[in-house]
Design an enzyme around this catalytic site. Structure first.
Site, PDB file in Angstrom:
ATOM      1  N   LYS A   1       9.587 -23.655 -21.526  1.00  0.00           N
ATOM      2  CA  LYS A   1      10.307 -24.457 -20.526  1.00  0.00           C
ATOM      3  C   LYS A   1      10.248 -25.939 -20.876  1.00  0.00           C
ATOM      4  O   LYS A   1      11.151 -26.707 -20.511  1.00  0.00           O
ATOM      5  CB  LYS A   1       9.764 -24.189 -19.118  1.00  0.00           C
ATOM      6  CG  LYS A   1       8.256 -24.363 -18.939  1.00  0.00           C
ATOM      7  CD  LYS A   1       7.890 -25.697 -18.371  1.00  0.00           C
ATOM      8  CE  LYS A   1       6.402 -25.798 -18.122  1.00  0.00           C
ATOM      9  NZ  LYS A   1       5.992 -27.066 -17.493  1.00  0.00           N
TER      10      LYS A   1
ATOM     11  N   ARG B   1       7.874 -35.233 -17.932  1.00  0.00           N
ATOM     12  CA  ARG B   1       7.774 -36.090 -19.115  1.00  0.00           C
ATOM     13  C   ARG B   1       8.608 -35.535 -20.272  1.00  0.00           C
ATOM     14  O   ARG B   1       9.076 -36.299 -21.118  1.00  0.00           O
ATOM     15  CB  ARG B   1       6.307 -36.259 -19.526  1.00  0.00           C
ATOM     16  CG  ARG B   1       5.615 -34.998 -19.980  1.00  0.00           C
ATOM     17  CD  ARG B   1       4.134 -35.220 -20.215  1.00  0.00           C
ATOM     18  NE  ARG B   1       3.460 -35.517 -18.961  1.00  0.00           N
ATOM     19  CZ  ARG B   1       2.139 -35.738 -18.868  1.00  0.00           C
ATOM     20  NH1 ARG B   1       1.389 -35.694 -19.952  1.00  0.00           N
ATOM     21  NH2 ARG B   1       1.583 -35.987 -17.708  1.00  0.00           N
TER      22      ARG B   1
END
Length: 333
Positions: free
Chosen positions: A194, A258
């Site tokens: 992911k 991030r």
């Protein structure tokens, strides 16, 4: 925690800090190893981590802080690792205390570069930890929302269902709901993949693609994830569950991601090096893209993973992001 006396968290970053916060809701004492001695002294005096999610205030009476990983490991029954996969072996090299009698839970969302293995397999193969004593902690859950005590969900995966439930109970509180799973390999691979897809989402955003394309990208990503995981570990699983699809969506769309941020910078024209320096944080998907590419090459299934291929080509082969994504759009549906 039933039958477990002491827990220690290994790592000093945002996710480690969030996990310590959660554990302190239920446990009288939590071991916490971080190599930064200045951060440890700051936590002792100011009651918060100066470098990551500093809004979290700790009851330091509950913390057993140390910069000696051997001390943390020696005194704990359960070790929760929450450090970037690229730096895991560097920390483990410091150990002279055996691990094979410990219970290991990985909150690391990456592949160990030295072996090309997900963290659970790495501990099993290299440190001889039985799979029954290895677990995985996955989301969908961002550290920043834990700090804000916004309702979040965790999946605790372990072959030993009693152990999974015990750890899940220790991490359940008013703002954290937990569920258990026995798919330690599949859920860990999902947590790795992911991050790659979140980089893809970020690149798309940086290039100027809109929400319509993003929805197609995420739809294709979950199907690509299913094919990849089925190839490496074929068992019955529903990838629409939160540990797979849910974690993918939050990492692909959240402003706290991030990996999405890193991808967005790449899409806007930053080099990999400059994006990393600008962020001053580790984007696990960068390392995962290389490891996933190696697995795909060995499995000879590149035609089944166009999104991973595109991210790898941009990050490691220096391919132009705009041209690569133009080609990718013709492969998605």
């Amino acid at each position: 925690m039933e039958n477990i006396v002491k827990v220690a968290v290994i790592g000093g970053g945002s996710w480690a800090t969030a996990i310590v916060k959660i554990l302190c809701e239920n446990l009288d004492q939590v071991g916490w190893y971080m190599r930064n001695t200045n951060a440890i002294e700051h936590i002792k005096t100011e009651k918060h981590n100066p470098n990551y999610i500093s809004s979290v205030e700790f009851n330091t009476d509950k913390l057993k802080l140390t910069s000696d990983i051997n001390e943390a490991v020696q005194e704990a029954d359960v070790l929760i690792f929450a450090i970037p996969s690229a730096f895991l072996e560097k920390e483990l090299y410091k150990l002279n205390v055996p691990l094979n009698e410990k219970i290991i839970f990985s909150a690391i969302k990456g592949i160990v570069p030295e072996t090309g293995l997900i963290v659970g397999e790495h501990f099993h193969n290299i440190y001889e930890i039985p799979f029954d004593h290895i677990g995985v902690i996955t989301g969908p859950c961002h550290a920043e929302e834990v700090a804000l005590e916004r309702l979040s969900y965790l999946t605790i995966a372990c072959r030993d269902s009693n152990l999974a439930k015990t750890v899940a109970d220790a991490m359940s509180c008013e703002y954290i709901k937990t569920k258990v799973s026995d798919d330690i390999i599949g859920s860990e691979y999902a947590a790795v993949l992911k991050n790659i897809y979140a980089i893809a989402a970020g690149i798309a955003h940086g290039l100027g693609y809109g929400d319509n394309f993003q929805s197609v990208l995420m739809s294709c990503a979950i199907r690509e994830m299913r094919r990849f995981i089925k190839r490496v570990h074929k068992i019955k699983r529903d990838v629409n569950n939160s540990a797979y699809l849910g974690d993918l969506l939050v990492t692909g769309y959240s402003v706290f991601s991030r990996n999405r941020m890193f991808g967005n910078m790449i899409g806007k024209g930053y080099t990999v090096k400059s994006a990393m320096l600008e962020m001053n944080m580790v984007a696990e998907g960068y390392y995962a893209a290389k490891s996933a590419h190696m697995i795909i090459s060995k499995q000879d299934c590149k035609s089944k993973t166009p999104i991973i291929n595109a991210v790898y080509n941009i990050l490691y082969e220096g391919k132009d992001a705009k041209k690569t994504f133009k080609k990718l759009t013709d492969k998605l549906d």
